[in-house]
Design a protein around this motif. Structure first.
Motif, PDB file in Angstrom:
ATOM      1  N   ARG A  68     -20.418 -13.138-107.280  1.00 42.51           N
ATOM      2  CA  ARG A  68     -20.615 -13.565-108.671  1.00 42.51           C
ATOM      3  C   ARG A  68     -20.121 -12.438-109.589  1.00 42.51           C
ATOM      4  O   ARG A  68     -20.508 -11.287-109.418  1.00 42.51           O
ATOM      5  CB  ARG A  68     -22.102 -13.803-108.923  1.00 42.51           C
ATOM      6  CG  ARG A  68     -22.454 -13.944-110.404  1.00 42.51           C
ATOM      7  CD  ARG A  68     -23.952 -14.060-110.611  1.00 42.51           C
ATOM      8  NE  ARG A  68     -24.310 -14.067-112.006  1.00 42.51           N
ATOM      9  CZ  ARG A  68     -25.193 -13.233-112.569  1.00 42.51           C
ATOM     10  NH1 ARG A  68     -25.816 -12.314-111.837  1.00 42.51           N
ATOM     11  NH2 ARG A  68     -25.456 -13.313-113.844  1.00 42.51           N
ATOM     12  N   GLN A 113     -32.341 -19.583-118.576  1.00 41.38           N
ATOM     13  CA  GLN A 113     -32.337 -18.571-117.508  1.00 41.38           C
ATOM     14  C   GLN A 113     -33.086 -17.357-118.067  1.00 41.38           C
ATOM     15  O   GLN A 113     -32.581 -16.625-118.917  1.00 41.38           O
ATOM     16  CB  GLN A 113     -30.898 -18.210-117.120  1.00 41.38           C
ATOM     17  CG  GLN A 113     -30.729 -16.900-116.355  1.00 41.38           C
ATOM     18  CD  GLN A 113     -31.369 -16.889-114.965  1.00 41.38           C
ATOM     19  OE1 GLN A 113     -31.633 -17.941-114.384  1.00 41.38           O
ATOM     20  NE2 GLN A 113     -31.642 -15.712-114.444  1.00 41.38           N
ATOM     21  N   GLU A 125     -28.161 -18.986-107.624  1.00 42.84           N
ATOM     22  CA  GLU A 125     -26.734 -18.793-107.924  1.00 42.84           C
ATOM     23  C   GLU A 125     -25.912 -18.784-106.628  1.00 42.84           C
ATOM     24  O   GLU A 125     -24.737 -19.140-106.624  1.00 42.84           O
ATOM     25  CB  GLU A 125     -26.542 -17.473-108.688  1.00 42.84           C
ATOM     26  CG  GLU A 125     -27.116 -17.545-110.108  1.00 42.84           C
ATOM     27  CD  GLU A 125     -27.525 -16.196-110.663  1.00 42.84           C
ATOM     28  OE1 GLU A 125     -28.165 -15.401-109.927  1.00 42.84           O
ATOM     29  OE2 GLU A 125     -27.231 -15.915-111.838  1.00 42.84           O
ATOM     30  N   LYS A 150     -28.575  -9.461-105.025  1.00 40.11           N
ATOM     31  CA  LYS A 150     -29.004 -10.528-104.116  1.00 40.11           C
ATOM     32  C   LYS A 150     -27.897 -10.714-103.091  1.00 40.11           C
ATOM     33  O   LYS A 150     -26.721 -10.792-103.467  1.00 40.11           O
ATOM     34  CB  LYS A 150     -29.263 -11.816-104.893  1.00 40.11           C
ATOM     35  CG  LYS A 150     -30.440 -11.642-105.865  1.00 40.11           C
ATOM     36  CD  LYS A 150     -30.656 -12.807-106.786  1.00 40.11           C
ATOM     37  CE  LYS A 150     -31.812 -12.449-107.729  1.00 40.11           C
ATOM     38  NZ  LYS A 150     -31.875 -13.249-108.931  1.00 40.11           N
TER      39      LYS A 150
HETATM   40 MG   LIG Z   1     -29.264 -12.885-112.133  1.00 37.45          MG
END
Ligand SMILES: [Mg+2]
Ligand SMILES: Nc1ncnc2c1ncn2[C@@H]1O[C@H](COP(=O)(O)OP(=O)(O)O)[C@@H](O)[C@H]1O
Ligand SMILES: CC(=O)OP(=O)(O)O
Length: 361
Positions: A60, A173, A345, A17
Protein backbone atom coordinates in the motif's frame (compact mmCIF):
# COMPACT_ATOMS: atom_id res chain seq x y z
CA UNK A 1 -0.49 -21.55 -10.49
CA UNK A 2 -3.19 -21.84 -7.88
CA UNK A 3 -1.03 -22.43 -4.78
CA UNK A 4 0.97 -19.24 -5.10
CA UNK A 5 1.73 -17.25 -1.95
CA UNK A 6 2.00 -13.46 -1.74
CA UNK A 7 3.42 -11.11 0.90
CA UNK A 8 1.29 -8.04 1.70
CA UNK A 9 2.79 -4.90 3.30
CA UNK A 10 0.92 -1.88 4.65
CA UNK A 11 3.07 0.84 6.17
CA UNK A 12 0.75 3.11 8.15
CA UNK A 13 1.85 6.12 10.18
CA UNK A 14 1.84 4.28 13.50
CA UNK A 15 2.00 0.65 12.46
CA UNK A 16 3.21 -1.79 9.88
CA UNK A 17 0.75 -4.49 8.92
CA UNK A 18 2.06 -7.62 7.23
CA UNK A 19 0.23 -10.66 5.92
CA UNK A 20 0.36 -13.55 3.51
CA UNK A 21 -2.28 -14.37 0.92
CA UNK A 22 -3.10 -17.07 -1.56
CA UNK A 23 -5.92 -17.49 -4.08
CA UNK A 24 -7.28 -20.45 -2.07
CA UNK A 25 -7.09 -19.01 1.44
CA UNK A 26 -7.33 -15.27 0.81
CA UNK A 27 -5.41 -13.18 3.39
CA UNK A 28 -3.92 -15.07 6.34
CA UNK A 29 -1.23 -14.77 9.05
CA UNK A 30 -1.81 -11.01 9.38
CA UNK A 31 0.26 -9.23 12.04
CA UNK A 32 -0.13 -5.60 13.08
CA UNK A 33 2.98 -4.18 14.70
CA UNK A 34 2.62 -0.82 16.44
CA UNK A 35 5.75 1.14 15.64
CA UNK A 36 5.89 2.61 19.13
CA UNK A 37 7.05 -0.79 20.43
CA UNK A 38 9.24 -2.04 17.58
CA UNK A 39 11.04 -0.36 14.66
CA UNK A 40 9.88 -0.84 11.06
CA UNK A 41 12.94 -2.81 9.94
CA UNK A 42 12.89 -5.07 12.99
CA UNK A 43 9.16 -5.78 12.45
CA UNK A 44 9.69 -6.57 8.77
CA UNK A 45 12.75 -8.73 9.31
CA UNK A 46 10.95 -10.71 12.01
CA UNK A 47 8.15 -11.51 9.56
CA UNK A 48 10.53 -12.27 6.69
CA UNK A 49 12.50 -14.73 8.80
CA UNK A 50 10.10 -17.59 8.25
CA UNK A 51 8.29 -17.37 4.93
CA UNK A 52 7.11 -19.86 2.34
CA UNK A 53 8.30 -19.32 -1.20
CA UNK A 54 6.69 -16.18 -2.63
CA UNK A 55 5.19 -15.33 -6.00
CA UNK A 56 4.94 -11.60 -5.40
CA UNK A 57 4.73 -8.74 -2.92
CA UNK A 58 1.91 -6.20 -2.66
CA UNK A 59 2.40 -2.75 -1.06
CA UNK A 60 0.00 0.00 0.00
CA UNK A 61 1.42 3.42 -1.00
CA UNK A 62 -0.26 6.45 0.51
CA UNK A 63 0.58 9.29 -1.92
CA UNK A 64 0.95 8.56 -5.59
CA UNK A 65 -0.80 11.67 -6.89
CA UNK A 66 -3.34 10.73 -9.53
CA UNK A 67 -1.95 7.27 -10.32
CA UNK A 68 -4.51 4.50 -10.79
CA UNK A 69 -5.58 2.47 -7.77
CA UNK A 70 -3.46 -0.53 -8.74
CA UNK A 71 -1.89 -2.96 -9.15
CA UNK A 72 1.05 -0.96 -10.53
CA UNK A 73 4.34 -2.78 -11.07
CA UNK A 74 7.38 -1.69 -9.07
CA UNK A 75 9.70 -0.20 -11.70
CA UNK A 76 12.27 2.59 -11.68
CA UNK A 77 9.54 5.01 -12.75
CA UNK A 78 6.93 3.94 -10.15
CA UNK A 79 9.61 4.13 -7.42
CA UNK A 80 10.45 7.63 -8.66
CA UNK A 81 6.76 8.46 -8.35
CA UNK A 82 6.67 7.35 -4.68
CA UNK A 83 9.77 9.49 -3.97
CA UNK A 84 8.27 12.44 -5.79
CA UNK A 85 5.22 12.53 -3.51
CA UNK A 86 7.08 11.53 -0.34
CA UNK A 87 7.59 15.04 0.98
CA UNK A 88 3.78 15.41 1.11
CA UNK A 89 3.25 12.11 2.96
CA UNK A 90 6.43 11.93 5.05
CA UNK A 91 5.01 9.50 7.61
CA UNK A 92 4.21 6.98 4.87
CA UNK A 93 6.02 7.10 1.52
CA UNK A 94 9.58 7.05 2.90
CA UNK A 95 8.83 4.00 5.02
CA UNK A 96 7.21 2.24 2.08
CA UNK A 97 10.35 2.89 0.02
CA UNK A 98 12.44 1.39 2.83
CA UNK A 99 10.24 -1.70 2.85
CA UNK A 100 10.48 -2.11 -0.94
CA UNK A 101 14.25 -1.74 -0.77
CA UNK A 102 14.62 -4.39 1.95
CA UNK A 103 12.42 -6.78 0.00
CA UNK A 104 14.27 -6.14 -3.26
CA UNK A 105 17.58 -6.82 -1.52
CA UNK A 106 16.25 -10.04 -0.07
CA UNK A 107 14.22 -11.40 -3.01
CA UNK A 108 15.91 -9.85 -6.07
CA UNK A 109 13.54 -9.48 -8.99
CA UNK A 110 10.47 -11.07 -7.37
CA UNK A 111 7.51 -9.11 -8.80
CA UNK A 112 6.29 -6.32 -6.49
CA UNK A 113 3.04 -4.41 -6.94
CA UNK A 114 1.82 -1.05 -5.67
CA UNK A 115 -1.70 -0.03 -4.63
CA UNK A 116 -2.26 3.70 -4.45
CA UNK A 117 -4.21 5.10 -1.51
CA UNK A 118 -4.81 8.32 -3.45
CA UNK A 119 -5.93 6.48 -6.62
CA UNK A 120 -9.60 6.25 -5.59
CA UNK A 121 -9.85 10.03 -5.95
CA UNK A 122 -8.08 10.53 -9.27
CA UNK A 123 -11.36 11.40 -11.01
CA UNK A 124 -12.78 13.90 -8.50
CA UNK A 125 -14.72 16.76 -10.10
CA UNK A 126 -12.84 19.98 -10.89
CA UNK A 127 -14.74 21.64 -8.03
CA UNK A 128 -13.74 18.99 -5.47
CA UNK A 129 -10.11 19.07 -6.61
CA UNK A 130 -9.80 22.79 -6.18
CA UNK A 131 -7.39 24.50 -3.79
CA UNK A 132 -8.21 28.22 -3.88
CA UNK A 133 -4.79 29.46 -4.97
CA UNK A 134 -3.37 30.37 -8.39
CA UNK A 135 -2.65 27.05 -10.09
CA UNK A 136 0.53 28.37 -11.70
CA UNK A 137 2.33 28.37 -8.32
CA UNK A 138 3.39 24.74 -8.50
CA UNK A 139 3.69 22.56 -11.57
CA UNK A 140 5.54 19.52 -10.22
CA UNK A 141 3.15 19.16 -7.28
CA UNK A 142 -0.15 20.52 -8.69
CA UNK A 143 -1.93 22.44 -5.95
CA UNK A 144 -5.13 20.45 -5.77
CA UNK A 145 -6.98 18.10 -3.44
CA UNK A 146 -6.10 14.42 -3.81
CA UNK A 147 -7.47 12.31 -0.94
CA UNK A 148 -6.12 9.21 0.85
CA UNK A 149 -7.11 6.01 2.68
CA UNK A 150 -8.61 4.90 -0.65
CA UNK A 151 -8.05 1.21 0.10
CA UNK A 152 -9.69 1.52 3.54
CA UNK A 153 -12.69 3.48 2.27
CA UNK A 154 -13.27 1.15 -0.67
CA UNK A 155 -13.01 -1.84 1.64
CA UNK A 156 -15.66 -0.38 4.00
CA UNK A 157 -17.98 0.56 1.15
CA UNK A 158 -17.66 -2.92 -0.39
CA UNK A 159 -18.97 -4.54 2.82
CA UNK A 160 -22.33 -2.74 2.59
CA UNK A 161 -25.53 -4.30 1.26
CA UNK A 162 -25.89 -3.57 -2.47
CA UNK A 163 -29.05 -1.50 -1.88
CA UNK A 164 -27.04 0.91 0.29
CA UNK A 165 -24.08 0.97 -2.11
CA UNK A 166 -26.46 2.47 -4.67
CA UNK A 167 -27.14 5.43 -2.35
CA UNK A 168 -25.38 8.23 -0.42
CA UNK A 169 -22.91 6.92 2.13
CA UNK A 170 -20.08 8.32 4.25
CA UNK A 171 -17.24 5.98 5.25
CA UNK A 172 -15.11 6.98 8.26
CA UNK A 173 -11.54 5.71 8.65
CA UNK A 174 -10.68 6.67 12.22
CA UNK A 175 -7.28 5.23 13.06
CA UNK A 176 -3.97 6.90 13.45
CA UNK A 177 -4.71 8.90 10.34
CA UNK A 178 -8.39 9.84 10.02
CA UNK A 179 -10.53 10.71 7.03
CA UNK A 180 -14.08 10.62 5.71
CA UNK A 181 -15.15 9.77 2.16
CA UNK A 182 -18.49 10.75 0.63
CA UNK A 183 -19.92 8.19 -1.82
CA UNK A 184 -22.88 8.59 -4.13
CA UNK A 185 -23.96 5.53 -6.13
CA UNK A 186 -20.55 3.95 -5.78
CA UNK A 187 -18.59 7.01 -6.82
CA UNK A 188 -16.18 8.60 -4.33
CA UNK A 189 -17.08 12.30 -4.46
CA UNK A 190 -14.51 13.61 -2.01
CA UNK A 191 -12.22 12.77 0.87
CA UNK A 192 -11.63 15.02 3.87
CA UNK A 193 -7.86 14.85 3.29
CA UNK A 194 -6.67 17.08 0.46
CA UNK A 195 -3.26 18.00 -0.92
CA UNK A 196 -1.66 15.90 1.80
CA UNK A 197 -2.74 13.49 4.56
CA UNK A 198 -2.47 16.39 7.03
CA UNK A 199 -5.78 17.89 6.03
CA UNK A 200 -9.28 17.46 7.41
CA UNK A 201 -10.00 15.65 10.67
CA UNK A 202 -8.02 15.86 13.90
CA UNK A 203 -5.81 12.73 14.08
CA UNK A 204 -3.51 10.90 16.44
CA UNK A 205 -0.59 13.32 15.98
CA UNK A 206 -1.60 15.23 12.84
CA UNK A 207 -3.44 18.52 13.06
CA UNK A 208 -6.13 18.28 10.40
CA UNK A 209 -7.52 21.70 9.39
CA UNK A 210 -5.75 24.67 10.90
CA UNK A 211 -6.25 28.35 10.11
CA UNK A 212 -3.38 29.19 7.68
CA UNK A 213 -2.94 32.39 9.71
CA UNK A 214 -1.68 30.28 12.63
CA UNK A 215 0.94 28.70 10.38
CA UNK A 216 2.09 32.06 9.05
CA UNK A 217 2.28 33.36 12.59
CA UNK A 218 4.46 30.41 13.68
CA UNK A 219 6.72 30.78 10.64
CA UNK A 220 7.19 34.48 11.31
CA UNK A 221 9.18 33.45 14.37
CA UNK A 222 12.72 33.18 13.02
CA UNK A 223 13.48 30.20 15.24
CA UNK A 224 10.57 28.20 13.93
CA UNK A 225 11.50 26.97 10.42
CA UNK A 226 9.63 24.85 7.91
CA UNK A 227 11.12 21.65 9.30
CA UNK A 228 9.93 22.40 12.82
CA UNK A 229 6.49 23.26 11.49
CA UNK A 230 6.33 20.03 9.50
CA UNK A 231 7.30 18.06 12.61
CA UNK A 232 4.69 19.88 14.68
CA UNK A 233 1.86 19.27 12.20
CA UNK A 234 2.71 15.62 11.55
CA UNK A 235 3.97 14.39 14.92
CA UNK A 236 3.07 16.90 17.60
CA UNK A 237 -0.48 18.04 16.80
CA UNK A 238 -3.97 16.47 16.83
CA UNK A 239 -4.94 14.43 19.89
CA UNK A 240 -1.34 14.41 21.07
CA UNK A 241 -0.90 18.17 20.69
CA UNK A 242 -4.20 19.10 22.32
CA UNK A 243 -3.86 16.75 25.28
CA UNK A 244 -0.12 17.13 25.78
CA UNK A 245 -0.40 13.57 27.03
CA UNK A 246 -0.81 11.04 24.24
CA UNK A 247 -2.22 10.61 20.74
CA UNK A 248 -3.60 7.20 21.60
CA UNK A 249 -7.35 7.33 22.07
CA UNK A 250 -7.18 4.44 24.58
CA UNK A 251 -5.02 6.49 26.93
CA UNK A 252 -7.09 9.63 26.52
CA UNK A 253 -10.31 7.82 27.34
CA UNK A 254 -8.80 6.45 30.52
CA UNK A 255 -7.44 9.80 31.63
CA UNK A 256 -9.29 12.21 33.92
CA UNK A 257 -7.13 15.09 32.73
CA UNK A 258 -9.17 18.00 31.37
CA UNK A 259 -6.95 18.41 28.31
CA UNK A 260 -7.38 14.74 27.45
CA UNK A 261 -11.15 15.12 27.59
CA UNK A 262 -10.99 18.26 25.48
CA UNK A 263 -8.92 16.41 22.87
CA UNK A 264 -11.57 13.66 22.69
CA UNK A 265 -14.35 16.26 22.39
CA UNK A 266 -12.50 18.12 19.64
CA UNK A 267 -11.85 14.87 17.74
CA UNK A 268 -15.53 13.86 17.80
CA UNK A 269 -16.75 17.34 16.92
CA UNK A 270 -14.42 17.46 13.91
CA UNK A 271 -15.84 14.16 12.62
CA UNK A 272 -19.45 15.30 13.17
CA UNK A 273 -18.78 18.52 11.27
CA UNK A 274 -17.23 16.73 8.31
CA UNK A 275 -20.18 14.31 8.16
CA UNK A 276 -22.45 17.36 8.22
CA UNK A 277 -20.59 19.09 5.40
CA UNK A 278 -20.41 15.98 3.21
CA UNK A 279 -24.07 15.16 3.90
CA UNK A 280 -25.20 18.62 2.83
CA UNK A 281 -23.10 18.69 -0.32
CA UNK A 282 -24.48 15.24 -1.28
CA UNK A 283 -28.03 16.46 -0.62
CA UNK A 284 -28.72 13.82 2.05
CA UNK A 285 -27.33 10.71 3.65
CA UNK A 286 -28.43 7.06 3.67
CA UNK A 287 -25.56 5.43 5.54
CA UNK A 288 -22.50 5.97 7.74
CA UNK A 289 -19.73 3.37 8.24
CA UNK A 290 -17.19 3.27 11.05
CA UNK A 291 -13.74 1.73 10.56
CA UNK A 292 -10.13 2.10 11.76
CA UNK A 293 -8.60 1.40 15.17
CA UNK A 294 -10.69 4.08 16.93
CA UNK A 295 -13.84 3.74 14.81
CA UNK A 296 -14.02 -0.04 15.28
CA UNK A 297 -13.19 -0.29 18.95
CA UNK A 298 -14.74 2.66 20.75
CA UNK A 299 -18.55 2.64 21.10
CA UNK A 300 -18.41 5.85 23.17
CA UNK A 301 -16.65 7.72 20.36
CA UNK A 302 -19.17 6.49 17.80
CA UNK A 303 -22.02 7.63 20.06
CA UNK A 304 -20.47 11.04 20.62
CA UNK A 305 -19.89 11.61 16.90
CA UNK A 306 -23.44 10.62 16.00
CA UNK A 307 -25.35 12.32 18.85
CA UNK A 308 -25.85 15.62 16.96
CA UNK A 309 -26.87 13.69 13.84
CA UNK A 310 -29.99 12.12 15.38
CA UNK A 311 -32.00 14.97 13.88
CA UNK A 312 -30.77 13.81 10.45
CA UNK A 313 -31.89 10.20 10.88
CA UNK A 314 -28.73 8.66 12.41
CA UNK A 315 -30.29 6.77 15.33
CA UNK A 316 -27.54 4.62 16.86
CA UNK A 317 -28.98 1.69 18.88
CA UNK A 318 -27.03 1.56 22.19
CA UNK A 319 -27.61 -2.19 22.55
CA UNK A 320 -25.94 -2.82 19.15
CA UNK A 321 -23.14 -0.31 19.71
CA UNK A 322 -21.10 -2.65 21.96
CA UNK A 323 -17.40 -3.45 22.20
CA UNK A 324 -17.44 -6.33 19.70
CA UNK A 325 -15.58 -5.06 16.63
CA UNK A 326 -17.29 -7.35 14.07
CA UNK A 327 -19.21 -6.20 10.99
CA UNK A 328 -22.79 -5.33 11.89
CA UNK A 329 -25.56 -2.78 11.57
CA UNK A 330 -25.67 -0.37 14.53
CA UNK A 331 -29.15 1.08 14.11
CA UNK A 332 -32.67 -0.34 14.25
CA UNK A 333 -34.60 2.76 13.28
CA UNK A 334 -33.87 6.01 11.47
CA UNK A 335 -33.44 6.87 7.80
CA UNK A 336 -29.63 6.69 7.97
CA UNK A 337 -28.16 3.16 8.26
CA UNK A 338 -25.17 2.90 10.55
CA UNK A 339 -22.60 0.13 10.09
CA UNK A 340 -19.47 -1.04 11.78
CA UNK A 341 -17.22 -2.12 8.90
CA UNK A 342 -13.85 -3.42 10.16
CA UNK A 343 -11.26 -2.18 7.68
CA UNK A 344 -8.97 -4.63 5.96
CA UNK A 345 -6.71 -2.85 3.48
CA UNK A 346 -4.86 -6.14 2.88
CA UNK A 347 -8.04 -7.84 1.69
CA UNK A 348 -8.71 -4.87 -0.57
CA UNK A 349 -5.23 -5.05 -2.12
CA UNK A 350 -5.39 -8.78 -2.61
CA UNK A 351 -8.94 -8.54 -3.99
CA UNK A 352 -7.79 -6.01 -6.59
CA UNK A 353 -4.77 -8.17 -7.40
CA UNK A 354 -6.94 -11.28 -7.74
CA UNK A 355 -9.41 -9.51 -10.01
CA UNK A 356 -6.62 -8.61 -12.37
CA UNK A 357 -4.27 -11.59 -12.22
CA UNK A 358 -5.96 -14.75 -10.95
CA UNK A 359 -5.61 -17.34 -13.69
CA UNK A 360 -9.01 -18.30 -15.17
CA UNK A 361 -9.98 -21.87 -14.33
MG1 LIG B 1 -3.79 2.49 8.17
N1 LIG C 1 -9.10 -0.34 21.23
C1 LIG C 1 -8.80 0.87 20.77
N2 LIG C 1 -9.43 1.96 21.21
C2 LIG C 1 -9.14 3.19 20.75
N3 LIG C 1 -8.20 3.44 19.86
C3 LIG C 1 -7.52 2.41 19.37
C4 LIG C 1 -7.78 1.07 19.78
N4 LIG C 1 -6.94 0.26 19.11
C5 LIG C 1 -6.19 1.07 18.32
N5 LIG C 1 -6.54 2.36 18.49
C6 LIG C 1 -5.99 3.55 17.81
O1 LIG C 1 -6.06 3.30 16.43
C7 LIG C 1 -4.79 3.47 15.81
C8 LIG C 1 -4.54 2.34 14.85
O2 LIG C 1 -5.61 2.28 13.97
P1 LIG C 1 -5.41 1.81 12.48
O3 LIG C 1 -6.70 1.97 11.79
O4 LIG C 1 -4.79 0.48 12.47
O5 LIG C 1 -4.44 2.95 12.07
P2 LIG C 1 -3.23 3.15 11.13
O6 LIG C 1 -3.43 2.25 9.96
O7 LIG C 1 -3.42 4.56 10.81
O8 LIG C 1 -1.97 2.88 11.88
C9 LIG C 1 -3.75 3.46 16.92
O9 LIG C 1 -2.80 4.44 16.61
C10 LIG C 1 -4.54 3.80 18.17
O10 LIG C 1 -4.40 5.18 18.46
C1 LIG D 1 -3.32 8.09 4.89
C2 LIG D 1 -3.07 7.78 6.32
O1 LIG D 1 -3.12 8.66 7.14
O2 LIG D 1 -2.80 6.50 6.62
P1 LIG D 1 -2.67 5.83 8.07
O3 LIG D 1 -3.95 6.08 8.77
O4 LIG D 1 -2.45 4.39 7.78
O5 LIG D 1 -1.54 6.48 8.76
Amino acid sequence: MENECFLLCNTGSSSIKLALASFEQGVFNQVNVELTDVGLIEALQGFLADLPSLSGVLHRIVHMGEAEEGPLAVTASSLQRISHWASLAPLHNYQALDVIEIITRRFGDLPQWLFSDSGLYRNLSALRKLVPLPQSLSTDWPLQRYGFHGLAHRNMWRQLPSSLRAKKVITLQLGSGCSATAWDKGEALENSMGFSPLDGLCMRSRSGNVDPGVLLHLLSNAEFGVEALNHLLTQGAGLKGISGLSGDMRELLQSHDERAQLAVDYFCDAVTRVIGAQMVTMGGIDGICFGGGVGENQPAIRAKILAPLLAFGADLAPELNGKNAAFRQLNKTGSCMIYLTPVNEMQEMFGQYTEKFRPQR
